[in-house]
Design an enzyme around this catalytic site. Structure first.
Site, mmCIF file in Angstrom:
data_model
loop_
_atom_site.group_PDB
_atom_site.id
_atom_site.type_symbol
_atom_site.label_atom_id
_atom_site.label_comp_id
_atom_site.label_asym_id
_atom_site.label_seq_id
_atom_site.Cartn_x
_atom_site.Cartn_y
_atom_site.Cartn_z
ATOM 1 N N GLU A 1 72.480 62.183 19.026
ATOM 2 C CA GLU A 1 72.296 61.735 18.370
ATOM 3 C C GLU A 1 70.497 61.706 17.804
ATOM 4 O OE1 GLU A 1 73.454 58.387 20.235
ATOM 5 O OE2 GLU A 1 75.593 58.513 19.452
ATOM 6 N N GLU B 1 82.031 67.402 18.873
ATOM 7 C CA GLU B 1 83.073 68.252 18.025
ATOM 8 C C GLU B 1 82.754 69.194 17.236
ATOM 9 O OE1 GLU B 1 83.549 64.615 19.027
ATOM 10 O OE2 GLU B 1 85.887 64.434 18.902
ATOM 11 N N CYS C 1 85.404 64.772 11.560
ATOM 12 C CA CYS C 1 85.909 66.110 12.937
ATOM 13 C C CYS C 1 87.691 66.705 12.572
ATOM 14 C CB CYS C 1 85.834 65.169 14.189
ATOM 15 S SG CYS C 1 84.254 64.970 14.608
ATOM 16 N N ASN D 1 77.749 65.500 22.407
ATOM 17 C CA ASN D 1 77.698 64.769 20.666
ATOM 18 C C ASN D 1 74.855 64.549 20.721
ATOM 19 O OD1 ASN D 1 77.428 62.970 23.016
ATOM 20 N ND2 ASN D 1 77.649 60.751 21.674
HETATM 21 N N1 THU Z 1 81.221 61.079 19.407
HETATM 22 C C1 THU Z 1 81.703 61.650 19.339
HETATM 23 O O1 THU Z 1 81.037 63.008 19.497
HETATM 24 N N2 THU Z 1 82.950 62.164 18.991
HETATM 25 C C2 THU Z 1 84.245 61.773 18.858
HETATM 26 O O2 THU Z 1 85.011 61.782 18.747
HETATM 27 C C3 THU Z 1 83.545 60.316 18.234
HETATM 28 C C4 THU Z 1 81.912 60.008 17.922
HETATM 29 C C5 THU Z 1 80.338 60.680 19.071
HETATM 30 C C6 THU Z 1 79.599 59.838 18.367
HETATM 31 C C7 THU Z 1 78.223 59.736 18.387
HETATM 32 O O3 THU Z 1 77.321 60.380 19.350
HETATM 33 C C8 THU Z 1 78.788 58.523 19.496
HETATM 34 O O4 THU Z 1 79.794 59.558 20.320
HETATM 35 C C9 THU Z 1 79.507 56.594 19.193
HETATM 36 O O5 THU Z 1 79.610 56.654 18.246
#
Ligand code: THU
Length: 160
Positions: free
Chosen positions: A64, A75, A115, A62
């Site tokens: 941000e 994902e 996702c 992920n």
């Molecule tokens: N996040 C993901 O990357 N995948 C998931 O399945 C759930 C949430 C990330 C988004 C954000 O950067 C952090 O987790 C907190 O929500």
């Protein structure tokens, strides 16, 4: 009126015992990828790895951003990159795992709704199911298709 119901089935592996080798390998790649997460706002590090029909594995994390909605889940980073790099390959499976403070979460992390929608469209594009492996420290679950996570999927693909 007609009462109907939907049931989903999935496999659960306590402490990953009995997990298929290919799934374990993909989960390990996801775990490794989570170390590359840029998550200074949530401190929730997610890793995802997709296995493609051409044998390639794409792993991502992920990413941000200070403008929160601009970030992207692991994902979608993985799946969009996979489709961009190998447009003719289909996604066979995806593994997802998350960690906080350097520790893998006890229970699995499931793909968010957005996702799931993206994964569903990837499945529809290829016409073959995507195996979903969600891993936690305590147990891992395996679903045979994204439809287990997203029944009644919105489908706006041109009908053939
Ligand atoms: N996040 C993901 O990357 N995948 C998931 O399945 C759930 C949430 C990330 C988004 C954000 O950067 C952090 O987790 C907190 O929500």
């Amino acid at each position: 009126m007609c009462q109907k119901s939907i049931s989903i089935s999935y496999k659960e592996y306590f402490r990953n015992e009995g997990l298929e080798l290919k799934d374990k390998e993909l989960l390990d790649r996801a775990k490794k990828a989570s170390e590359g997460a840029y998550a200074p706002y949530s401190n929730f590090n997610v890793g995802a790895a997709v296995r493609l029909s051409n044998g390639e594995i794409i792993a991502a994390s992920n990413q941000e951003n200070a403008a929160y909605p601009s970030g992207l889940c692991a994902e979608r980073v993985a799946i969009f990159y996979a489709h961009a790099k190998f447009p003719d390959a289909s996604v066979e499976s995806i593994a997802v795992t998350a960690s906080v403070g350097g520790h893998v979460c006890e229970t699995p992390t499931y793909p968010c709704g957005a996702c799931r929608q993206v994964l569903a469209e990837s499945e529809m594009r290829s016409g073959s199911p995507i195996r979903v492996i969600v891993g936690g420290e305590k147990f891992t679950q395996v679903m045979d298709s994204i439809s287990a996570l997203l029944p009644f999927t919105f489908d706006n693909l041109p009908k053939r």
